[in-house]
Design an enzyme around this catalytic site. Structure first.
Site: not given
Length: 173
Positions: A149, A151, A163
């Protein structure tokens, strides 16, 4: 784009001096994003050459991972690139020639754009969280599945995150 490629080349050249001092592994992965777009990753890992919590069940070890990912597809922003660097902890279960393992790590990444596929990451700088599992064959080969993931952890808005779910293979050199 040119800066990102230059940075990748410089990092690989700099890592060459580490190769003589540490065991290294080359890895490749093919994955898919949560939106169905393909990802392709090349990486180099440097074993920590440390082991903790040894028992009859297994032990904890780890490696430094430097990776390049190509992000394909998406209607708004396909063909993007990212570089990532992460410490990865591995729990390797006991075994003879085949050893199951699980891994987890948190690192940093730099993307060539703030949009990847149909996601708006908000910034080129992002954090990378990963978890995976697989099998180690002998002392040189690993195969497994990994979820990663990316971010910016709310540093900048928007922060859609993205992802990649990948099948990976690595070979120690």
């Amino acid at each position: 784009m040119k800066k990102l490629i230059s940075l990748a080349v410089a990092a690989l050249i700099a890592s060459g001096s580490v190769l003589t001092a540490q065991a290294a592994e080359l890895s490749g992965a093919v994955g898919v994003t949560g939106q169905g777009d393909m990802t392709y990753r090349l990486g180099v890992g440097f074993d920590w050459d440390q082991s903790w919590l040894q028992s009859s069940v297994g032990h904890v070890t780890g490696y430094w991972d430097l990776g390049y990912t190509y992000w394909e597809g998406g209607e708004q922003a396909g063909g993007e690139h990212s570089l990532s660097f992460a410490p990865v902890f591995v729990y390797e279960f006991a075994g003879d020639n085949v050893k199951p393992f699980i891994e987890a790590g948190i690192g940093v990444s730099a993307f060539s754009a703030t949009r990847v596929g149909d996601k708006n990451l908000g910034s080129s700088f992002n954090f990378e969280d990963r978890i995976g599992f697989g099998l180690k064959f002998g002392d040189t080969q690993r195969v497994g599945l990994r979820a990663t993931h990316y971010s910016n952890a709310g540093i900048k808005e928007p922060n859609d995150g993205i992802e990649s779910y990948a099948l990976f293979y690595s070979h120690s050199i």
